[in-house]
Enzyme design. Sequence first.
Site, short mmCIF file in Angstrom:
data_model
loop_
_atom_site.label_atom_id
_atom_site.label_comp_id
_atom_site.label_asym_id
_atom_site.label_seq_id
_atom_site.Cartn_x
_atom_site.Cartn_y
_atom_site.Cartn_z
N GLY A 148 0.80 -1.22 0.00
CA GLY A 148 0.00 0.00 0.00
C GLY A 148 0.83 1.27 0.00
N HIS A 149 0.15 2.41 -0.08
CA HIS A 149 0.81 3.71 -0.16
C HIS A 149 1.57 4.01 1.14
CE1 HIS A 149 -3.17 4.47 1.56
NE2 HIS A 149 -2.65 5.48 2.18
N ASN A 150 2.74 4.61 0.98
CA ASN A 150 3.56 5.08 2.12
C ASN A 150 4.26 3.96 2.88
OD1 ASN A 150 2.45 7.56 1.47
ND2 ASN A 150 0.99 7.55 3.16
#
Lengths: 363, 363, 363
Positions: free
Chosen positions: C258-260
């Site tokens: 996922g993002h980050n």
Amino acid sequence: MSYTVEEIANGLGLPFEGAGDIKISGVAEPAEADVDHIALAMKPDFLADLGNSKARVAMVAAGTDWQSFGLQAVLLASRPRFALSGLSAALDQGAEYPKGISQLADIHPEAEIDGDVSIGPFSVVARGARIGSGSVLGPQVYVGCGTVIGPDALIHAGVRIAHNVTIGARFVAQIGAAIGGDGFSFVTPEPSGVEVARQTLGKVGSDHEQVWARIHSLGGVTIGDDVEIGANSSIDRGTVRDTRIGSGTKLDSLVQVGHNVVTGANCLLCAQAGVAGSTILGRNVVIGGQAGVSDNVTIGDNVILTGATKALSKVPAGRVMMGYPAVAMETHMEIYKSSRRLPRLFREVASLQKAISKLAGTE
Amino acid sequence: MSYTVEEIANGLGLPFEGAGDIKISGVAEPAEADVDHIALAMKPDFLADLGNSKARVAMVAAGTDWQSFGLQAVLLASRPRFALSGLSAALDQGAEYPKGISQLADIHPEAEIDGDVSIGPFSVVARGARIGSGSVLGPQVYVGCGTVIGPDALIHAGVRIAHNVTIGARFVAQIGAAIGGDGFSFVTPEPSGVEVARQTLGKVGSDHEQVWARIHSLGGVTIGDDVEIGANSSIDRGTVRDTRIGSGTKLDSLVQVGHNVVTGANCLLCAQAGVAGSTILGRNVVIGGQAGVSDNVTIGDNVILTGATKALSKVPAGRVMMGYPAVAMETHMEIYKSSRRLPRLFREVASLQKAISKLAGTE
Amino acid sequence: MSYTVEEIANGLGLPFEGAGDIKISGVAEPAEADVDHIALAMKPDFLADLGNSKARVAMVAAGTDWQSFGLQAVLLASRPRFALSGLSAALDQGAEYPKGISQLADIHPEAEIDGDVSIGPFSVVARGARIGSGSVLGPQVYVGCGTVIGPDALIHAGVRIAHNVTIGARFVAQIGAAIGGDGFSFVTPEPSGVEVARQTLGKVGSDHEQVWARIHSLGGVTIGDDVEIGANSSIDRGTVRDTRIGSGTKLDSLVQVGHNVVTGANCLLCAQAGVAGSTILGRNVVIGGQAGVSDNVTIGDNVILTGATKALSKVPAGRVMMGYPAVAMETHMEIYKSSRRLPRLFREVASLQKAISKLAGTE
């Protein structure tokens, strides 16, 4: 792209204080921010970094004593994540696909392309397809026969949209999304092991050979407005009528939506979630990452399945569910706590048994 | 495409009653059916809608009093889902990929393309590949060096089949399927944390740095006849010998089959199921959605793993399994019921403890 | 490709015995080996097959009495799987993508292509992208604007790498991998049902309509050296800063990051594993197949999550975790054993209750 603090504040409908004429070209966390960035310091944790930040401008919670951090201007956010939505939209340069229809794209003469559409190299738009005005299709995209895409779509590289799919306005598909594969619907001449096991609650598996015949997917997929589909996700077409995705619903990466599924408006399906065939989701349902819903069940409005939850049967509206099989979150936590204490319980029961033997023996 | 009721009945080997000459061009649920549709009313629930349906023809269970619904003809189905298989095949217009080999495809001069093959734009067929007669490859497909595909394949847009894959007759691959990626096989110079944890049953994790070296996948993938692979699914190639998919086996969307896996004939792997490296599935195994099987285990013939079940060890033939870790479905249901009653059990044991203290005190 | 036994032994740094001049072109299990193959018989199980094997050369454990199997030469492996790594690398012919830059590729004039790069047909390299020397891009690959790929990459057919992704040396991406899709980050004007449920631990779901606004992904993805991404996997871009994959980390097929997310060096993420947004993995973390980690948690160095484990909260360094929710493997096994014995416990408590009633009645 660059805007003044005042332009950004007006665009987002947020108050600002200080020098409204500073030019901004990006956002960053305070420690990584440059002089033309807005430092994001809506959370108190990030305030401490503002002193050492190169940023002259920050977004902070209303009421912050911003002058003390050496800033020259601030945007004041009452609901910071929502403010970030507008700010990030303003500053996003996106994929920068070239404008116009690439000479390396293969557009069927009987496809209908509205005004101001861009289509990247090695993309294919098949016979009878329609692409709404203002839409951008990246490279290597496929749009099948008779598929209709509404205005202002953003379809990233390598997305496949099969035939007879109908999509509303402002559709977004991330790289590699697959829309309109055939449903997974197979049948045997005689009742299969799965059918027998369902009727007998698992007591009898099949012991004879199965040959599977396909039930073809004569339906397509209908997708509402403002829907987004994540990277390498898959939505299968319907058997007789269309699989349906409600307006405002968002799918994350690697999500599977089976044939005949109907989702209500404004659902969120997080990464690797799955919804099996013919299941119905209400409005505003949230399905956590790696969570799943069995086939042919109904999930009510506003239901939340937390991450990795497996809903094997109907869930009434408004429930927050957890576990495999899914139960109400409170129940799950109670069961879980009990499980952790189980080994102790076994010891307690053993010592009760001894105590009773002793008592019984002493009589 | 349109057929008379009589032609359809003969094609499917089903009896019909009424006007056999009515022309049919599609199927629909009764409420959505048009005048040239067959309304599907095999389930009693749908009979009520027949009165208001535009359809003149329906498929119904044998013995239904169809004249009372104002119909002009019926097809009589004893096993309705199986009848739907034939009916849907007859009426499916499919993706309608253009006939012939696109001038925009890149076919290596040393590839061998049999008669009556269609290949879409921006597809690549590499050196030494062979495509069997009657096969249809959609656009943007890749077929790697030395890969052999049997007759009558249907390979949808954007499917990737890597080098040295061998596939039988009547293969179907849905959009975005990936066949022949390298196996996930890495090794460290010294025993890794995973190896230590397996030997010690989890008591010791690794506390030193690991650098992973790849074991290359020298094997390919061998796929039997009548196999179907779902959208965005993945089958990895073998390490030394081929990964093998038995004839008649069907994979749904987003399924993963690891390196060296062998599946028997006529298995069903539902969406997001996973089979880890070197595991062997018997014939006619059904793996439910989001279910998984560990590496290096054997699953017997006719086994059913229900949705989200995780089989961590060998499963004997004929079992219906459920849970994580997988146990027989009956056992799972018993454990589950017990879990739900656990909080009450704790209260009961506490009150037993008090009762005994009291008894012991009174003696 | 063919090498003598002596060349292979020297290349792998392994001792050999017997005829070092025999030419070798492949490896196989003993039963399937041909005369120019090395038969792999490092496991005792495979020794028995050596007698009937066509192979003249085998790889065996040190100390094996190889002459008794009729062999002419052996390679001696002290750590067989590690030896297989070198041997398989030497003999892998790979995908054999044609050398050079295809005239059917679309390379932007402002892209920078270093020396000795191959790019396949229908691949796109966008404005400002840079491809490091010695890299091989298969057909139908997309490299977005401003994306930088280090030297000696191997990017298989149909991989999508979006804009502003930065990748180190010796990158490998399997067919269909998707790198740099937008993060799944949406927000509502008022607190959403998910936010309310988190605050109240599930007691109150939302009962009003939500409309989701996107938080755009202004960050990209940064990938270290020696990283490999599996078939049809997905890595999302960051919101403000980049998602980061540490050097030496390997992802299997259908994995979602996922993002980050930040992963340390030398992690292994097995097939269908998922790591939700903003979570941090330490160095050398192993996440089993179908396992998952919630958003915003920290997983310490050397942690192992066994297959299908769901880590919903922080895990300290060095732990081996199992279950949903994840607990230490030992704890999980204790809980599991207790669960299996639960039905018996209920019967025991019932009989205790009877015994106590009887005792109490007799007083």
